[in-house]
Each structure stands twice: as structure tokens, then as C-alpha cells.
Scaffold this motif. Structure first.
Motif, mmCIF file in Angstrom:
data_model
loop_
_atom_site.group_PDB
_atom_site.id
_atom_site.type_symbol
_atom_site.label_atom_id
_atom_site.label_comp_id
_atom_site.label_asym_id
_atom_site.label_seq_id
_atom_site.Cartn_x
_atom_site.Cartn_y
_atom_site.Cartn_z
ATOM 1 N N ILE A 60 0.636 -1.270 -0.318
ATOM 2 C CA ILE A 60 0.154 0.279 0.052
ATOM 3 C C ILE A 60 1.152 1.431 0.332
ATOM 4 C CG2 ILE A 60 -2.107 1.237 1.024
ATOM 5 C CD1 ILE A 60 -2.132 -1.935 2.859
ATOM 6 N N GLY A 61 0.820 2.602 -1.285
ATOM 7 C CA GLY A 61 1.485 3.214 -0.949
ATOM 8 C C GLY A 61 1.793 3.456 -2.321
ATOM 9 N N SER A 62 2.840 4.521 -2.544
ATOM 10 C CA SER A 62 3.572 5.111 -3.738
ATOM 11 C C SER A 62 4.796 4.698 -4.183
ATOM 12 C CB SER A 62 3.528 6.762 -3.903
ATOM 13 O OG SER A 62 4.647 6.541 -3.640
ATOM 14 N N GLU A 63 5.025 3.852 -5.177
ATOM 15 C CA GLU A 63 6.066 3.544 -5.336
ATOM 16 C C GLU A 63 7.182 4.170 -5.169
ATOM 17 O OE1 GLU A 63 7.278 0.083 -6.583
ATOM 18 O OE2 GLU A 63 4.701 -0.005 -6.955
ATOM 19 N N GLY A 64 7.262 5.524 -5.117
ATOM 20 C CA GLY A 64 8.887 6.592 -4.636
ATOM 21 C C GLY A 64 8.911 5.914 -3.801
ATOM 22 N N ARG A 65 8.414 5.848 -2.591
ATOM 23 C CA ARG A 65 8.586 5.330 -1.428
ATOM 24 C C ARG A 65 9.544 4.633 -0.646
ATOM 25 N NH1 ARG A 65 3.339 7.191 1.104
ATOM 26 N NH2 ARG A 65 3.516 5.844 2.555
ATOM 27 N N ALA A 66 11.088 4.444 0.033
ATOM 28 C CA ALA A 66 11.263 3.253 0.019
ATOM 29 C C ALA A 66 10.560 2.426 1.639
ATOM 30 C CB ALA A 66 12.993 3.998 0.759
ATOM 31 N N SER A 67 9.875 3.190 2.048
ATOM 32 C CA SER A 67 8.853 2.557 3.637
ATOM 33 C C SER A 67 7.885 2.305 3.356
ATOM 34 C CB SER A 67 9.474 2.714 4.586
ATOM 35 O OG SER A 67 8.114 2.741 5.815
ATOM 36 N N ARG A 68 6.891 1.077 3.003
ATOM 37 C CA ARG A 68 5.469 1.211 2.673
ATOM 38 C C ARG A 68 4.466 0.450 3.841
ATOM 39 N NH1 ARG A 68 5.078 -0.474 -3.212
ATOM 40 N NH2 ARG A 68 6.919 -0.753 -4.025
ATOM 41 N N GLU A 69 3.539 0.685 3.673
ATOM 42 C CA GLU A 69 2.914 0.219 4.301
ATOM 43 C C GLU A 69 2.677 -1.249 3.902
ATOM 44 O OE1 GLU A 69 -0.971 0.637 7.685
ATOM 45 O OE2 GLU A 69 -0.652 2.149 6.142
ATOM 46 N N HIS A 70 2.211 -2.664 4.166
ATOM 47 C CA HIS A 70 2.400 -3.660 3.490
ATOM 48 C C HIS A 70 0.737 -4.336 4.197
ATOM 49 C CE1 HIS A 70 5.432 -4.347 0.792
ATOM 50 N NE2 HIS A 70 5.726 -3.717 1.560
ATOM 51 N N ALA A 77 -13.842 -21.273 3.960
ATOM 52 C CA ALA A 77 -12.838 -19.826 4.181
ATOM 53 C C ALA A 77 -13.037 -18.916 5.318
ATOM 54 C CB ALA A 77 -12.979 -18.814 3.357
ATOM 55 N N ILE A 78 -11.669 -19.236 6.007
ATOM 56 C CA ILE A 78 -11.557 -18.148 7.153
ATOM 57 C C ILE A 78 -10.023 -17.144 6.930
ATOM 58 C CG2 ILE A 78 -11.520 -18.452 9.634
ATOM 59 C CD1 ILE A 78 -12.542 -21.081 9.932
ATOM 60 N N ALA A 79 -10.077 -15.875 7.473
ATOM 61 C CA ALA A 79 -8.803 -15.217 6.927
ATOM 62 C C ALA A 79 -8.929 -14.295 7.717
ATOM 63 C CB ALA A 79 -9.579 -14.507 5.517
ATOM 64 N N THR A 80 -7.393 -13.926 8.371
ATOM 65 C CA THR A 80 -7.099 -12.975 8.699
ATOM 66 C C THR A 80 -6.507 -12.197 8.414
ATOM 67 O OG1 THR A 80 -6.602 -12.125 11.297
ATOM 68 C CG2 THR A 80 -5.477 -13.637 10.302
ATOM 69 N N SER A 81 -6.248 -10.582 8.582
ATOM 70 C CA SER A 81 -5.039 -9.811 7.846
ATOM 71 C C SER A 81 -4.508 -8.887 8.806
ATOM 72 C CB SER A 81 -5.929 -8.663 6.757
ATOM 73 O OG SER A 81 -7.155 -8.178 7.360
ATOM 74 N N THR A 82 -3.573 -8.499 8.236
ATOM 75 C CA THR A 82 -2.973 -6.724 9.398
ATOM 76 C C THR A 82 -1.525 -6.488 8.385
ATOM 77 O OG1 THR A 82 -1.475 -7.202 11.433
ATOM 78 C CG2 THR A 82 -1.161 -8.806 9.739
ATOM 79 N N ARG A 83 -2.251 -5.284 9.012
ATOM 80 C CA ARG A 83 -0.406 -4.003 8.065
ATOM 81 C C ARG A 83 0.805 -4.088 8.617
ATOM 82 N NH1 ARG A 83 -3.850 0.121 5.203
ATOM 83 N NH2 ARG A 83 -5.740 -0.957 4.171
#
Length: 170
Positions: free
Chosen positions: A89-99, A123-129
Motif C-alpha cells: 500500500i502506498g506509492s512506488e517512490g517511497r522506500a518505506s511503505r505499508e503492507h 473460508a476463514i481469513a485474517t489480516s494485518t498491516r
């Protein structure tokens, strides 16, 4: 000799906010989850992909809560191979970005005596950033692995919660 500090407006506001938050959470039925909040389950056998981190975490959590996990148990829990989707998540130009990491698995629960399904391919799912520096490859990989392990533990908890809400077929 004791010097008493006057109660400042900021401190009074902080105390009042804390008390109001506690009262609000208590009033809505909020309760911290602990070991006693996990459901009591009958003996289970794990089948399917039993070598994944998710399966190991699920088996450990079931054993910790007192659920017997044996190959000849009256209920079979079949796990698919868990998949992990990594979305930057985020722009390509930044070295640090959120996943955003999402772990998914398909679960079936079947009664061994009559082969009746209580749960069929759900289907069971979970997510994190997490925030990752894409330039630091070694640290990036360890952060992603740690997040995947956390997802496996959370997903195992969700599976146990789902198993606790099942009703046996007639």
C-alpha cells in the motif's frame, strides 16, 4: 517535609477520561479475552495440510485449552494449505511503505461416524498491516515472517472460535 502537588487541569482531565473509558467499556459488556473464553470442544483430528505453521498453531492452542487432538477422534477438521496475500500500500517512490498481509484457509468439519459435515469448505481469513522498508531486504524478510506467524496464531484462534459455534448435525 512533604510537598503536595496541586492537581492540574491536564491531570484531572486524564483521570476523568480514564474513568469514563473504563465505565463505558464495562457498561457495554467488554471483557478481555482469556483462556476461559475459548469454547470447550470434543476430541478432534486434524487432517489436510497438517505441516503448516497454521496447523501447528491450531494444534498447540487446542491442546492448551484441553481439547484432545487424536487421529481417531469422532470429529475430523480438514485444513487446506493456507495462502498469504501480500499487498503493498502506498506509492512506488517511497522506500518505506505499508503492507497488508491476509492469510486464508478453507476448513471442513466432518463427523467420523456418519460422514455428516458440520462445516463444508468454509473460508476463514485474517489480516494485518505492517510498515516495511523495502530497501532493507534482511529486515524486510524477518518482519514479513514474524507477521505471518502472528497471522497463523490469529487464524487458529478464529478457527477455534468458529468450531465453538458449530452445532452437530442430526
Amino acid at each position: 517535609m512533604s510537598i503536595s502537588r496541586p492537581v492540574t487541569r491536564r491531570r484531572l482531565l486524564a483521570i476523568g477520561t480514564s474513568l469514563a473509558s473504563a465505565a463505558l467499556l464495562a457498561g457495554c459488556g467488554f471483557k478481555l479475552r482469556g483462556a476461559d473464553s475459548l469454547p470447550a470442544l470434543p476430541p478432534l483430528s486434524l487432517e489436510g495440510d497438517t505441516t503448516s505453521a497454521l496447523a501447528r498453531s491450531l494444534e498447540a492452542q487446542l491442546s492448551r485449552q484441553g481439547t484432545q487432538v487424536a487421529g481417531d477422534a469422532p470429529w475430523r477438521v480438514t485444513l487446506s494449505t493456507p495462502t498469504v496475500e501480500n499487498r503493498a500500500i502506498g506509492s512506488e517512490g517511497r522506500a518505506s511503505r505499508e503492507h497488508e498481509l491476509t492469510m486464508r484457509v478453507t476448513v471442513s468439519v466432518q463427523q467420523r461416524a456418519n460422514d455428516a459435515y458440520a462445516l463444508n469448505n468454509e473460508a476463514i481469513a485474517t489480516s494485518t498491516r505492517i510498515r516495511v522498508n523495502d530497501d532493507d531486504l534482511l529486515n524486510r524478510q524477518s518482519l514479513l515472517e514474524e507477521a505471518t506467524q502472528t497471522l497463523a496464531r490469529r487464524l487458529a484462534e478464529r478457527i477455534i472460535e468458529r468450531l465453538g459455534r458449530l452445532e452437530a448435525p442430526a
